[in-house]
Scaffold this motif. Structure first.
Motif, short mmCIF file in Angstrom:
data_model
loop_
_atom_site.label_atom_id
_atom_site.label_comp_id
_atom_site.label_asym_id
_atom_site.label_seq_id
_atom_site.Cartn_x
_atom_site.Cartn_y
_atom_site.Cartn_z
N SER A 176 0.89 -1.28 -0.16
CA SER A 176 -0.06 -0.17 -0.11
C SER A 176 0.96 1.27 -0.11
CB SER A 176 -1.17 0.18 1.26
OG SER A 176 -1.75 -1.06 1.28
N GLY A 177 0.36 2.37 -0.54
CA GLY A 177 1.07 3.65 -0.56
C GLY A 177 1.13 3.99 -2.14
N PRO A 178 2.03 3.36 -3.06
CA PRO A 178 2.05 3.95 -4.30
C PRO A 178 0.82 3.71 -5.04
CG PRO A 178 4.07 2.58 -3.80
CD PRO A 178 2.75 2.38 -2.66
N VAL A 179 0.64 4.53 -6.29
CA VAL A 179 -0.37 4.40 -7.16
C VAL A 179 0.13 3.55 -8.22
CG1 VAL A 179 -1.75 5.64 -8.90
CG2 VAL A 179 -1.57 6.66 -6.68
N TYR A 180 -0.38 2.29 -8.25
CA TYR A 180 -0.07 1.20 -9.41
C TYR A 180 -0.68 1.41 -10.61
CZ TYR A 180 2.44 -0.60 -5.32
OH TYR A 180 3.30 -0.75 -4.27
N VAL A 181 -0.21 1.42 -11.87
CA VAL A 181 -0.93 1.36 -13.09
C VAL A 181 -0.36 0.39 -14.07
CG1 VAL A 181 -1.13 2.54 -15.17
CG2 VAL A 181 -0.84 3.87 -13.04
N GLY A 182 -1.19 -0.77 -14.26
CA GLY A 182 -0.89 -1.81 -15.01
C GLY A 182 -0.42 -1.82 -16.50
N PHE A 215 3.94 -4.38 -14.90
CA PHE A 215 3.87 -5.33 -16.07
C PHE A 215 3.36 -6.52 -15.52
CE2 PHE A 215 6.11 -1.80 -17.75
CZ PHE A 215 5.92 -1.61 -19.27
N ILE A 216 2.45 -6.83 -16.13
CA ILE A 216 1.38 -8.32 -15.98
C ILE A 216 1.71 -9.12 -17.25
CG2 ILE A 216 -0.65 -9.42 -15.36
CD1 ILE A 216 0.30 -7.41 -13.38
N THR A 225 11.21 -9.41 -20.03
CA THR A 225 11.41 -8.58 -18.83
C THR A 225 12.70 -7.74 -18.96
OG1 THR A 225 12.78 -10.85 -18.15
CG2 THR A 225 10.46 -10.51 -17.29
N SER A 226 13.64 -8.36 -19.79
CA SER A 226 15.06 -7.62 -19.88
C SER A 226 14.67 -6.17 -20.67
CB SER A 226 16.06 -8.44 -20.78
OG SER A 226 15.69 -8.73 -21.88
N LYS A 227 13.99 -6.16 -21.58
CA LYS A 227 13.50 -4.77 -22.21
C LYS A 227 12.67 -4.06 -21.55
CE LYS A 227 13.05 -7.35 -26.81
NZ LYS A 227 12.31 -7.68 -28.11
N ILE A 228 11.74 -4.68 -20.78
CA ILE A 228 11.04 -3.58 -19.54
C ILE A 228 12.24 -3.07 -18.53
CG2 ILE A 228 9.49 -3.68 -17.79
CD1 ILE A 228 8.03 -6.19 -19.53
N ARG A 229 12.99 -3.92 -17.87
CA ARG A 229 13.98 -3.71 -17.14
C ARG A 229 15.10 -2.46 -17.53
NH1 ARG A 229 11.97 -3.97 -13.10
NH2 ARG A 229 11.37 -5.84 -12.16
N ASN A 230 15.46 -2.73 -18.84
CA ASN A 230 16.34 -1.64 -19.53
C ASN A 230 15.61 -0.22 -19.62
OD1 ASN A 230 18.46 -3.44 -19.37
ND2 ASN A 230 17.93 -4.20 -21.65
N GLY A 234 12.05 1.47 -12.96
CA GLY A 234 11.36 1.53 -11.83
C GLY A 234 10.17 0.69 -11.89
N ALA A 235 9.96 -0.24 -13.00
CA ALA A 235 8.70 -0.86 -13.10
C ALA A 235 8.80 -2.02 -12.19
CB ALA A 235 8.35 -1.26 -14.53
N ILE A 236 7.64 -2.48 -11.69
CA ILE A 236 7.58 -3.76 -10.99
C ILE A 236 6.85 -5.05 -11.88
CG2 ILE A 236 6.32 -5.16 -9.21
CD1 ILE A 236 6.20 -2.37 -7.52
#
Length: 330
Positions: A176-182, A215-216, A225-230, A234-236
């Motif tokens: 809880s706390g951050p605003v999460y956007v999927g 990212f779901i 995942t590697s492309k998203i991380r690069n 800050g993404a989860i």
């Protein structure tokens, strides 16, 4: 045939339910229990298996009382002179498929009221008023079958069961706390995927707005995942988190979806998972038809490639998706 205002026993016939099919049908299952909360609901998968007996079983606990799978309805030949299911009787029999021969076989199950859209309701005891326009969305076609007996649009029904263990795990992943956007960039085929670079750019803008992108990913999409991380450090990515046992199911994904303020998804199974969690959703469509396949969620904004000049997902501009997302977030 007179309507039964309060059927005590209900049988719903389907051919079978893959995971995506079952996710689409969840509002139908809830509406049945909303309309007749004290009835005993039997779900009959006549030719195949159903995800309601497997991956989604916890979600329909208390909604579906009995599940019968692979019940021998594959062939109708030679079966019209016997009573299926050993002669069991049901107050209300709902046939959700439209094959004429199989509908006639399903009708052989002993019943009080039979409702079926096959052959434009030719065999149904209850028929819609004319003139009738067939609802394009499958889920709305199914809801119509309930309405014929209930006499009106059915109530939404009880909420889906929440797995406490999945809820705790989702809270560990998204505290809880951050605003999460999927963001759900995957889909069953390339023609249904909005370009990944636009997902990444839009996710980056959410970090700039002080929100956390999530990212779901589907089972076959972990190579992203590697492309998203690069691109979005800050993404989860929940799929990267350690988890155990029964939580490696759509139940955890639905629990995670409930912690998102809003999300963007292609026409995909993950989109329907987000809808099952009633996440406010921007749903992106190219050559497929949203009138038929759009997820069922209370807060939905559909964007079609055709609005911008063509069938390809590449026609959908990032600005249009971002604007729709901001509306849902706010």
């Amino acid at each position: 045939m007179i309507k039964d205002p309060c059927p005590q026993s209900i049988l719903v016939y389907v051919g079978g339910d893959l995971l995506g099919d079952a996710l689409i049908k969840l509002p139908f299952v809830r509406a049945l229990k909303g309309a007749w909360p004290n009835s005993h609901l039997t779900w009959l998968a006549g030719t195949h298996k159903t995800a309601f007996a497997r991956e989604l079983a916890p979600l329909v606990a208390g909604l579906i009382d009995e599940i019968i799978e692979e019940a021998g309805f594959e062939s109708v030949k030679g079966k019209f002179f016997s009573r299926p299911l050993g002669g069991r009787y049901f107050d209300l029999l709902i046939d959700t498929q439209r094959g004429v021969a199989r509908s006639l076989l399903v009708r052989r199950i002993r019943h009080k009221v039979f409702v079926s859209g096959a052959a434009n309701f030719l065999f149904s005891d209850l028929k819609p008023a004319k003139p009738r326009t067939r609802p394009p969305k499958m889920i709305n076609q199914m809801m119509e079958l309930i309405s014929l007996t209930y006499g009106a649009a059915p109530p939404k029904g009880p909420p889906l069961w929440v797995d406490p263990a999945a809820d705790r795990k989702a809270a560990d992943i998204l505290p809880s706390g951050p605003v999460y956007v999927g963001f759900a960039p995957g889909a069953g085929g390339p023609h249904k995927r909005w370009p990944l670079n636009r997902y990444l750019s839009l996710a980056g803008s959410q970090i700039g707005a002080g929100r956390t992108p999530v990212f779901i990913l589907g089972p076959g999409e972990m190579d992203l995942t590697s492309k998203i991380r690069n691109a979005v450090p800050g993404a989860i990515i929940p799929e990267e988190q350690p988890r155990a046992g029964h939580l490696e199911t759509p139940i955890l994904s639905i629990a995670i979806s409930r912690r998102l303020r809003a999300a963007v998804a292609n026409d995909s199974g993950v989109g329907h998972i987000l809808a099952a969690g009633e996440t406010p959703l921007v749903s992106l469509f190219g050559p497929t038809l949203p009138d038929k396949f759009a997820p069922a969620t209370p807060y939905l904004r559909v964007i079609r490639a055709q609005e911008f000049g063509g069938d390809s997902m590449e026609f959908i501009p990032e600005a249009a998706v971002g604007a729709a997302l901001e509306i849902l977030i706010s």
